[in-house]
Design a protein around this motif. Sequence first.
Motif, PDB file in Angstrom:
ATOM      1  N   GLY A 129      33.956  31.909  37.265  1.00 58.81           N
ATOM      2  CA  GLY A 129      33.921  32.587  38.551  1.00 58.81           C
ATOM      3  C   GLY A 129      33.122  33.874  38.498  1.00 58.81           C
ATOM      4  O   GLY A 129      32.162  34.014  37.732  1.00 58.81           O
ATOM      5  N   MET A 130      33.563  34.817  39.326  1.00 61.51           N
ATOM      6  CA  MET A 130      32.819  36.070  39.482  1.00 61.51           C
ATOM      7  C   MET A 130      32.633  36.805  38.157  1.00 61.51           C
ATOM      8  O   MET A 130      31.523  37.203  37.799  1.00 61.51           O
ATOM      9  CB  MET A 130      33.574  36.963  40.489  1.00 61.51           C
ATOM     10  CG  MET A 130      32.977  38.310  40.706  1.00 61.51           C
ATOM     11  SD  MET A 130      33.743  39.515  39.593  1.00 61.51           S
ATOM     12  CE  MET A 130      33.001  41.011  40.170  1.00 61.51           C
ATOM     13  N   VAL A 131      33.728  36.955  37.417  1.00 61.32           N
ATOM     14  CA  VAL A 131      33.609  37.807  36.232  1.00 61.32           C
ATOM     15  C   VAL A 131      32.974  37.059  35.061  1.00 61.32           C
ATOM     16  O   VAL A 131      32.317  37.662  34.208  1.00 61.32           O
ATOM     17  CB  VAL A 131      34.981  38.422  35.868  1.00 61.32           C
ATOM     18  CG1 VAL A 131      35.755  37.582  34.864  1.00 61.32           C
ATOM     19  CG2 VAL A 131      34.806  39.833  35.366  1.00 61.32           C
ATOM     20  N   ALA A 132      33.145  35.721  35.027  1.00 62.40           N
ATOM     21  CA  ALA A 132      32.541  34.934  33.945  1.00 62.40           C
ATOM     22  C   ALA A 132      31.025  35.119  33.948  1.00 62.40           C
ATOM     23  O   ALA A 132      30.385  35.192  32.899  1.00 62.40           O
ATOM     24  CB  ALA A 132      32.901  33.462  34.103  1.00 62.40           C
ATOM     25  N   ARG A 133      30.449  35.192  35.124  1.00 62.98           N
ATOM     26  CA  ARG A 133      29.002  35.365  35.245  1.00 62.98           C
ATOM     27  C   ARG A 133      28.557  36.689  34.595  1.00 62.98           C
ATOM     28  O   ARG A 133      27.529  36.749  33.914  1.00 62.98           O
ATOM     29  CB  ARG A 133      28.647  35.359  36.747  1.00 62.98           C
ATOM     30  CG  ARG A 133      27.222  35.604  37.070  1.00 62.98           C
ATOM     31  CD  ARG A 133      26.458  34.309  37.137  1.00 62.98           C
ATOM     32  NE  ARG A 133      25.275  34.408  36.298  1.00 62.98           N
ATOM     33  CZ  ARG A 133      24.343  33.466  36.199  1.00 62.98           C
ATOM     34  NH1 ARG A 133      24.465  32.341  36.856  1.00 62.98           N
ATOM     35  NH2 ARG A 133      23.309  33.635  35.436  1.00 62.98           N
ATOM     36  N   LEU A 134      29.367  37.727  34.786  1.00 61.82           N
ATOM     37  CA  LEU A 134      29.043  39.019  34.160  1.00 61.82           C
ATOM     38  C   LEU A 134      29.153  38.933  32.644  1.00 61.82           C
ATOM     39  O   LEU A 134      28.335  39.495  31.905  1.00 61.82           O
ATOM     40  CB  LEU A 134      29.992  40.100  34.689  1.00 61.82           C
ATOM     41  CG  LEU A 134      29.724  40.550  36.124  1.00 61.82           C
ATOM     42  CD1 LEU A 134      30.972  41.137  36.752  1.00 61.82           C
ATOM     43  CD2 LEU A 134      28.595  41.578  36.152  1.00 61.82           C
ATOM     44  N   HIS A 135      30.193  38.232  32.162  1.00 58.70           N
ATOM     45  CA  HIS A 135      30.346  38.057  30.707  1.00 58.70           C
ATOM     46  C   HIS A 135      29.143  37.287  30.145  1.00 58.70           C
ATOM     47  O   HIS A 135      28.632  37.616  29.076  1.00 58.70           O
ATOM     48  CB  HIS A 135      31.638  37.295  30.398  1.00 58.70           C
ATOM     49  CG  HIS A 135      32.880  38.122  30.546  1.00 58.70           C
ATOM     50  ND1 HIS A 135      33.695  38.464  29.486  1.00 58.70           N
ATOM     51  CD2 HIS A 135      33.463  38.682  31.631  1.00 58.70           C
ATOM     52  CE1 HIS A 135      34.712  39.192  29.907  1.00 58.70           C
ATOM     53  NE2 HIS A 135      34.605  39.328  31.221  1.00 58.70           N
ATOM     54  N   LEU A 136      28.740  36.244  30.871  1.00 59.37           N
ATOM     55  CA  LEU A 136      27.603  35.424  30.425  1.00 59.37           C
ATOM     56  C   LEU A 136      26.347  36.286  30.276  1.00 59.37           C
ATOM     57  O   LEU A 136      25.671  36.257  29.237  1.00 59.37           O
ATOM     58  CB  LEU A 136      27.366  34.315  31.458  1.00 59.37           C
ATOM     59  CG  LEU A 136      26.101  33.484  31.270  1.00 59.37           C
ATOM     60  CD1 LEU A 136      26.307  32.462  30.161  1.00 59.37           C
ATOM     61  CD2 LEU A 136      25.724  32.756  32.566  1.00 59.37           C
ATOM     62  N   ASP A 137      26.034  37.040  31.317  1.00 52.18           N
ATOM     63  CA  ASP A 137      24.818  37.860  31.279  1.00 52.18           C
ATOM     64  C   ASP A 137      24.908  38.915  30.167  1.00 52.18           C
ATOM     65  O   ASP A 137      23.926  39.181  29.472  1.00 52.18           O
ATOM     66  CB  ASP A 137      24.586  38.546  32.639  1.00 52.18           C
ATOM     67  CG  ASP A 137      24.240  37.530  33.730  1.00 52.18           C
ATOM     68  OD1 ASP A 137      23.884  36.387  33.391  1.00 52.18           O
ATOM     69  OD2 ASP A 137      24.345  37.884  34.920  1.00 52.18           O
ATOM     70  N   ALA A 138      26.103  39.485  30.007  1.00 50.91           N
ATOM     71  CA  ALA A 138      26.267  40.523  28.971  1.00 50.91           C
ATOM     72  C   ALA A 138      26.121  39.912  27.582  1.00 50.91           C
ATOM     73  O   ALA A 138      25.505  40.511  26.689  1.00 50.91           O
ATOM     74  CB  ALA A 138      27.635  41.186  29.123  1.00 50.91           C
ATOM     75  N   ALA A 139      26.676  38.710  27.391  1.00 57.64           N
ATOM     76  CA  ALA A 139      26.570  38.045  26.077  1.00 57.64           C
ATOM     77  C   ALA A 139      25.108  37.757  25.765  1.00 57.64           C
ATOM     78  O   ALA A 139      24.647  37.957  24.640  1.00 57.64           O
ATOM     79  CB  ALA A 139      27.387  36.762  26.082  1.00 57.64           C
ATOM     80  N   ARG A 140      24.388  37.306  26.777  1.00 54.06           N
ATOM     81  CA  ARG A 140      22.961  37.013  26.555  1.00 54.06           C
ATOM     82  C   ARG A 140      22.196  38.294  26.238  1.00 54.06           C
ATOM     83  O   ARG A 140      21.348  38.319  25.345  1.00 54.06           O
ATOM     84  CB  ARG A 140      22.371  36.320  27.787  1.00 54.06           C
ATOM     85  CG  ARG A 140      22.799  34.851  27.860  1.00 54.06           C
ATOM     86  CD  ARG A 140      22.282  34.182  29.118  1.00 54.06           C
ATOM     87  NE  ARG A 140      22.408  32.733  29.040  1.00 54.06           N
ATOM     88  CZ  ARG A 140      22.475  31.932  30.096  1.00 54.06           C
ATOM     89  NH1 ARG A 140      22.443  32.436  31.321  1.00 54.06           N
ATOM     90  NH2 ARG A 140      22.574  30.637  29.938  1.00 54.06           N
ATOM     91  N   ARG A 141      22.500  39.356  26.962  1.00 50.96           N
ATOM     92  CA  ARG A 141      21.810  40.629  26.688  1.00 50.96           C
ATOM     93  C   ARG A 141      22.091  41.108  25.274  1.00 50.96           C
ATOM     94  O   ARG A 141      21.251  41.757  24.645  1.00 50.96           O
ATOM     95  CB  ARG A 141      22.268  41.700  27.687  1.00 50.96           C
ATOM     96  CG  ARG A 141      21.347  41.817  28.897  1.00 50.96           C
ATOM     97  CD  ARG A 141      21.888  42.763  29.947  1.00 50.96           C
ATOM     98  NE  ARG A 141      21.768  44.177  29.622  1.00 50.96           N
ATOM     99  CZ  ARG A 141      21.978  45.159  30.495  1.00 50.96           C
ATOM    100  NH1 ARG A 141      22.305  44.880  31.743  1.00 50.96           N
ATOM    101  NH2 ARG A 141      21.878  46.420  30.132  1.00 50.96           N
ATOM    102  N   ALA A 142      23.275  40.769  24.754  1.00 48.78           N
ATOM    103  CA  ALA A 142      23.633  41.213  23.395  1.00 48.78           C
ATOM    104  C   ALA A 142      23.073  40.278  22.332  1.00 48.78           C
ATOM    105  O   ALA A 142      23.347  40.455  21.147  1.00 48.78           O
ATOM    106  CB  ALA A 142      25.157  41.316  23.274  1.00 48.78           C
ATOM    107  N   GLY A 143      22.328  39.262  22.743  1.00 48.40           N
ATOM    108  CA  GLY A 143      21.662  38.395  21.773  1.00 48.40           C
ATOM    109  C   GLY A 143      22.512  37.243  21.266  1.00 48.40           C
ATOM    110  O   GLY A 143      22.145  36.584  20.282  1.00 48.40           O
ATOM    111  N   ALA A 144      23.649  36.982  21.925  1.00 49.91           N
ATOM    112  CA  ALA A 144      24.502  35.880  21.481  1.00 49.91           C
ATOM    113  C   ALA A 144      23.974  34.554  22.024  1.00 49.91           C
ATOM    114  O   ALA A 144      23.179  34.531  22.969  1.00 49.91           O
ATOM    115  CB  ALA A 144      25.923  36.106  21.981  1.00 49.91           C
ATOM    116  N   ARG A 145      24.442  33.474  21.412  1.00 49.09           N
ATOM    117  CA  ARG A 145      24.116  32.145  21.933  1.00 49.09           C
ATOM    118  C   ARG A 145      25.357  31.656  22.679  1.00 49.09           C
ATOM    119  O   ARG A 145      26.412  31.441  22.056  1.00 49.09           O
ATOM    120  CB  ARG A 145      23.786  31.196  20.780  1.00 49.09           C
ATOM    121  CG  ARG A 145      23.349  29.824  21.256  1.00 49.09           C
ATOM    122  CD  ARG A 145      22.587  29.076  20.165  1.00 49.09           C
ATOM    123  NE  ARG A 145      23.455  28.544  19.140  1.00 49.09           N
ATOM    124  CZ  ARG A 145      24.095  27.365  19.220  1.00 49.09           C
ATOM    125  NH1 ARG A 145      23.963  26.616  20.293  1.00 49.09           N
ATOM    126  NH2 ARG A 145      24.863  26.957  18.232  1.00 49.09           N
TER     127      ARG A 145
END
Length: 388
Positions: free
Chosen positions: A14-30
Amino acid sequence: MIEAPLRVAIAGAGMVARLHLDAARRAGARVVGVCASTPERGKAAAERFGLERSFDSAEELVTGDAADVVHICTPNASHFRLAELALRAGKHVVCEKPLATTGGEADALVELARGSGLIAAVPFVYRYHPMAAEARARVHGGFVGDVRLIHGHYLQDWLSEPGDNNWRVDPRQGGASRAFADIGSHWCDLVEWISGHRISALIAEAQTVLPVRYGSGRETFTGPDAGAGHGEAGGGTEVTTEDAVQVLFRTDRGASGTLTVSQVSPGRKNRLWLEIDGAGASLAFDQENPESLFAGSRAGNARLLRDSALLSPEAARLSVLPPGHPMGYADCFAGFVADVYAAIRAESSTGQDSAPAFPTFGDAARTVRLTEAVLRSARSRSWIEVPR
Ligand SMILES: NC(=O)c1ccc[n+]([C@@H]2O[C@H](COP(=O)([O-])OP(=O)(O)OC[C@H]3O[C@@H](n4cnc5c(N)ncnc54)[C@H](O)[C@@H]3O)[C@@H](O)[C@H]2O)c1
């Protein structure tokens, strides 16, 4: 030491998962995959997020071998069980707030995390606004003098009409407290972190201004999977969770304060505002205008702007865009997730506890205890001592 990118899976879409996804990608995670309330919704979310796979259930996601770190972004009542399963399966955990819907469960997770040596974090992300960090540095550095008063509010309007509904309204999914657990917890975490004071006693008045709601669970915010999980449809739903709370409190270091929390304040979208009044100066932070701080004194008032050259080291560290280029909520998630992943890497390389810059399960358990104190006070109409 984990050399390859961290493998991350996200429960909830949902709403917050999208923020976690973008943050994880910005941090270089897969980011390896996601799940939602049904396998079909999970598949659709994986496509929408551009992920290689979806999981049929949150249980499968948090216990399987695919991820090193799991993010729990599902409705509140599922947090305890999923976080427990994840820790027992040896995963580092980022669990959304509230960590649990009872203090006993939250404390059990703190113990479990402590014994596991795993990283266990909760996104009280407003701490990651550079100017919130600046407020903390200034209060701790003596800028305001002895703190006398702490006051503010956290106001929203998205549940202000009888047709507004969401899974958070239903105590089976959201927990016994709604407005306070959902947003009051953020205010308390932020104010305690900035001031260094702890709310030690409180008296609260809780209101359910809309005793019946008619909506079937409109989307919380935007996003095709937001709001999913609310079970009621048609007819009226009786409401037992609070729409608003007023709190009067004392702190362990001799200050007093007030807090108004509301999800029924027309026109207010996400107005988290706080002020700390000391003997020599006051500081105010407004989450909807997070690029500056109000600094007041008898000698004159000022608006302190975000400019790394002038900020404390921690605020400057978080200030990842040049001054005048506004930072915001998504940057807070990115800063938080980057710190959590750095700690995971440090843990993996040293096997020792690091002093976390980010909010932990322990911090989140405290806000669950505060929530319980608020509900108890509102019921008994009396002052309640908050357990340390
Ligand atoms: N830290 C913050 O600033 C912040 C902000 C918003 C929300 N939150 C927290 O995040 C959590 C989710 O909130 P949201 O606003 O994203 O809600 P939402 O309604 O937008 O999304 C909830 C998601 O959970 C999924 N879901 C429901 N039941 C599930 C189940 N059994 N298994 C797997 N997935 C399931 C739904 O499909 C949906 O994708 C809540 O606990 C909330 O308190 C925190």
